[in-house]
Write an enzyme that holds these catalytic residues in place. Structure first.
Site: not given
Length: 211
Positions: A8-10, A15, A38, A59, A62, A71
């Site tokens: 989901v969005v950073e 989260k 990330s 991780h 893209n 990772e």
């Protein structure tokens, strides 16, 4: 072994709600959570869940269908067997796993993002042009694209968000700096490829001349 991979969005608040209020309530206790973040702290997210021992970072890069690297990040709470199983899982989906502790940005972004900031700081100081900075890393260091081209491609808003988050959390780390040119471009809504203008002009996904 069937982990739940979150992408989901950073935003740590999003989260937090996902892990604390949703996933922890619907997933079996033995289910492993893996965050595709990330830049955010895996340890912080693990402690927001009800299973820090069954929590890792995972991780992908893209575009996922092309990039082979993943990772796999452990925290001080991660069960060693869970970590080993996750590395095997990555190999099973035909990716190349590298392992890392929960350092900001893990391996790639911890090396990459400060380098992007140094390239932008050179722009601030007028040490070299955008064109020459990018050409130097392409032809002198074998990079597929230069740091300013790459920043535009990623999104200057994304690069800014990562850097600001690290600066706020680690104010004594000298590698985390905010170049003036990056702040100005973000303030002006110039995010690079996605808006058509950043350090370069863009048309769709095609890079034009430097701004």
């Amino acid at each position: 072994f069937n982990p739940v991979v979150e992408a989901v969005v950073e935003d740590i608040n999003v989260k937090k709600k996902l892990y604390g209020d949703f996933l922890s309530n619907i997933c079996k206790p033995e289910c492993v959570f893996a965050s595709n973040t990330s830049s955010l702290s895996i340890s912080e997210m693990a402690l927001l869940s009800d299973r820090p021992h069954n929590f890792v970072g995972l991780h992908f890069f893209n575009p996922v269908q092309i990039m082979k690297l993943v990772e796999v990040i452990r925290t001080e709470h991660t069960d060693p067997k869970v970590f080993e199983d996750m590395v095997d899982w990555v190999k099973g989906v035909e990716k190349v796993a590298v392992t890392c502790g929960d350092t900001p940005g893990f391996i790639v972004n911890r090396l990459l993002v400060p380098g992007l900031m140094q390239a932008m700081s050179m722009v601030d100081r007028r040490d070299a042009s955008v064109r020459d900075i990018d050409l130097s890393l392409q032809l002198g260091a074998g990079h597929p694209m230069g740091p300013l081209h790459l920043s535009d491609y990623i999104g200057l808003d994304t690069v800014h968000s990562i850097t600001k988050g690290w600066m706020d959390k680690y104010p004594d780390e000298p590698a985390f700096v905010m170049p003036n040119c990056l702040q100005e471009k973000v303030n002006n809504g110039e995010f690079g490829r996605k808006t058509g203008k950043g350090f370069y002009h863009w048309k769709d996904d095609r890079r034009g001349d430097p701004v």
